[in-house]
Design a protein around this motif. Structure first.
Motif, PDB file in Angstrom:
ATOM      1  N   CYS A  19       0.815  -1.216   0.000  1.00  0.00           N
ATOM      2  CA  CYS A  19       0.000   0.000   0.000  1.00  0.00           C
ATOM      3  C   CYS A  19       0.848   1.266   0.000  1.00  0.00           C
ATOM      4  CB  CYS A  19      -0.903   0.008   1.240  1.00  0.00           C
ATOM      5  SG  CYS A  19      -2.644  -0.221   0.860  1.00  0.00           S
ATOM      6  N   TRP A  20       1.841   1.279   0.865  1.00  0.00           N
ATOM      7  CA  TRP A  20       2.573   2.513   1.122  1.00  0.00           C
ATOM      8  C   TRP A  20       3.980   2.456   0.541  1.00  0.00           C
ATOM      9  CZ3 TRP A  20      -0.586   6.145   2.400  1.00  0.00           C
ATOM     10  CH2 TRP A  20      -1.732   5.840   3.115  1.00  0.00           C
TER      11      TRP A  20
ATOM     12  N   HIS B  76      -1.758  12.213  -3.778  1.00  0.00           N
ATOM     13  CA  HIS B  76      -1.700  11.429  -2.538  1.00  0.00           C
ATOM     14  C   HIS B  76      -2.506  12.134  -1.448  1.00  0.00           C
ATOM     15  CE1 HIS B  76       1.465  13.995  -0.660  1.00  0.00           C
ATOM     16  NE2 HIS B  76       1.925  14.090  -1.887  1.00  0.00           N
TER      17      HIS B  76
ATOM     18  N   SER C 283      -4.100  -0.062  -2.502  1.00  0.00           N
ATOM     19  CA  SER C 283      -4.999   1.064  -2.230  1.00  0.00           C
ATOM     20  C   SER C 283      -5.963   1.281  -3.390  1.00  0.00           C
ATOM     21  CB  SER C 283      -4.199   2.354  -2.011  1.00  0.00           C
ATOM     22  OG  SER C 283      -3.315   2.224  -0.931  1.00  0.00           O
TER      23      SER C 283
END
Length: 478
Positions: free
Chosen positions: A59-60, A181, A434
């Motif tokens: 995700c990150w 973002h 995401s």
């Protein structure tokens, strides 16, 4: 009590007042996925049988959590700074010991536990300015205009805070890309400013088009007062890299409309496209000459969390200010000084990022080998997806074509369609990505975002699971 405040009556009759700007921040779509991911992790640890043995979280943009190894030189220097007795050992290369000794010499008492000046260690800031000047082909860089901070997002939020005028009849507006973002969107809203979305052109490789900036500016008339233009280069979540011509057009637009430029350049060291090159907004601005070079106000942001270092936990970043009135810089200094200083190790990491080992240094061969190893093959196409070429950054942002039955099922379950897709991917294949709705997208389109700054093994696993899942998903809802 004013209308922009909400009162909660708490237990024991106490009152808590929550600002409307804070209440405007909605729960992230990711939160629902993250909660379920945590539950799955517990189930796996308890021996619950699933089609996969481990969950993969992409995700990150946290490379070290995805098996990308820290840079040896960076960790050796930081270790020696934290435990100086290591410097007496010849197991560490000479340049590591020399750098650690130099860094500790900038601290009171020669200790990382000492306080620092709010604006940072002067010698490190000076070296940073020299590195920026070298990056920009000799364009002057004034160290007095560089402020080290606990992460680039912290800097960005504070600069926006200076721009926001909450006493004006119209809210302050910030032109912001779509997709973008989500942390920046949250920061803008929490400060009481309005987000003015401008759409990047997915059909043209997520290009930033001036015509779209003009449309967005026109749409804001009467609703807010646009004061700034926020750009991300290289992109996040979309992996584009702006050309010099594109940057020139944006600068001209900002000049004509009297907009403050906020340039998020944290992925400047992550450029993959064969014909792509990172050029800073500051360099292009300087090369354009007057009247642009001495009038357009610019704030440029960078961070040790992003790029090839990936030291997310060290929380180090900086902002460089260009063409700001000295009186305004003074207020920014005051704003920065109200908070605690950036951690000492973040200062050290910043110095290591901007002044890495050079050819001939004992640590250079290993450093160069490890750094280049992160430049793995970038994903440009996936079966069942439409994916624009990834030129830079840390993420891929493919478009997913969802069948009507899947969209209807998502609505029945109270989810956004791409959140529904991500939840099914998580449940069935153990991959956490995401949903595109988190970052903004054109109506009727759906995307997912996942990090590609991971080990090749993790990337291969993600692509294999994603391909298998997508084939089954499309069959189930066709």
């Amino acid at each position: 009590i004013t209308p922009n405040l909400l009162v909660f009556i708490l237990r024991y009759g106490k009152i808590m007042i929550v600002n409307q700007n804070v209440r405007s921040i909605k729960q992230l779509e990711y939160a629902v996925l993250a909660r379920r991911a945590n539950q799955i992790q517990k189930e796996l640890s308890q021996g619950v049988r699933k089609p996969y043995k481990e969950l993969i979280d992409v995700c990150w943009g946290d490379p070290h959590s995805m098996d990308v190894k820290p840079l040896t030189f960076v960790r050796q220097v930081l270790a020696a700074c934290v435990y100086p007795e290591l410097m007496s050992s010849h197991k560490l290369p000479l340049d590591v010991r020399q750098r650690a000794q130099w860094l500790l010499g900038r601290c009171d008492g020669g200790s990382v536990g000492s306080y620092l000046a709010p604006t940072g260690i002067p010698e490190i800031v000076q070296r940073m300015s020299e590195s920026i000047r070298s990056r920009d082909g000799g364009v002057p860089c004034n160290p007095d205009n560089i402020f080290i901070s606990p992460g680039s997002q912290w800097s960005l939020t504070n600069i926006i805070q200076v721009l926001v005028n909450n006493e004006a009849p119209l809210r302050t507006g910030i032109l912001t890309p779509v997709p973008c973002h989500v942390t920046t969107i949250m920061s803008i809203k929490s400060l009481g400013a309005a987000v003015i979305p401008y759409f990047l052109s997915e059909e043209h490789g997520w290009a930033l088009q001036v015509e779209e900036l003009q449309r967005a500016l026109e749409s804001a008339k009467g609703g807010c007062n646009p004061v700034a233009l926020y750009v991300i280069n290289p992109g996040n979540p979309a992996g584009y890299v702006q050309s010099r011509k594109s940057i020139q057009e944006v600068i001209q637009f900002a000049s004509e409309k009297r907009l403050f430029l906020l340039a998020d350049e944290v992925y400047q060291d992550c450029v993959y496209g064969k014909n792509s090159e990172f050029v800073s907004y500051k360099r292009v601005l300087a090369e354009m000459g007057p009247p642009f070079s001495d009038t357009v106000e610019l704030a440029s942001f960078h961070s040790v969390s992003k790029g090839f270092m990936g030291e997310c936990g060290l929380r180090g970043g900086y902002v460089e200010l260009v063409n700001l009135d000295p009186n305004v810089v003074k207020y920014i200094f005051n704003l920065i000084c109200k908070d605690s200083t950036t951690p000492v190790l973040a200062h050290f990491a910043m110095d290591l990022m901007m002044n890495p080992p050079r050819p001939g240094d004992p640590s250079y061969p290993l450093y160069n080998q490890v750094r280049n190893a992160t430049a793995h093959e970038v994903v440009n196409s996936l079966p069942g997806f439409s994916c624009q070429p990834v030129e830079g950054g840390a993420f891929v942002f493919p478009r997913v074509f969802l069948p009507p039955r899947a969209i209807q099922k998502a609505k029945e379950e109270g989810m956004q369609p791409d959140t529904f897709y991500c939840m099914r991917l998580l449940e069935e294949m153990g991959v956490l990505v995401s949903p595109g709705c988190e970052y903004g997208q054109k109506e009727g389109t759906y995307h997912i975002r996942f990090c590609i700054m991971a080990s090749q093994d993790i990337i291969d696993q993600v692509l294999k699971r994603l391909t298998t899942f997508h084939t089954k998903f499309m069959k189930d809802f066709s």
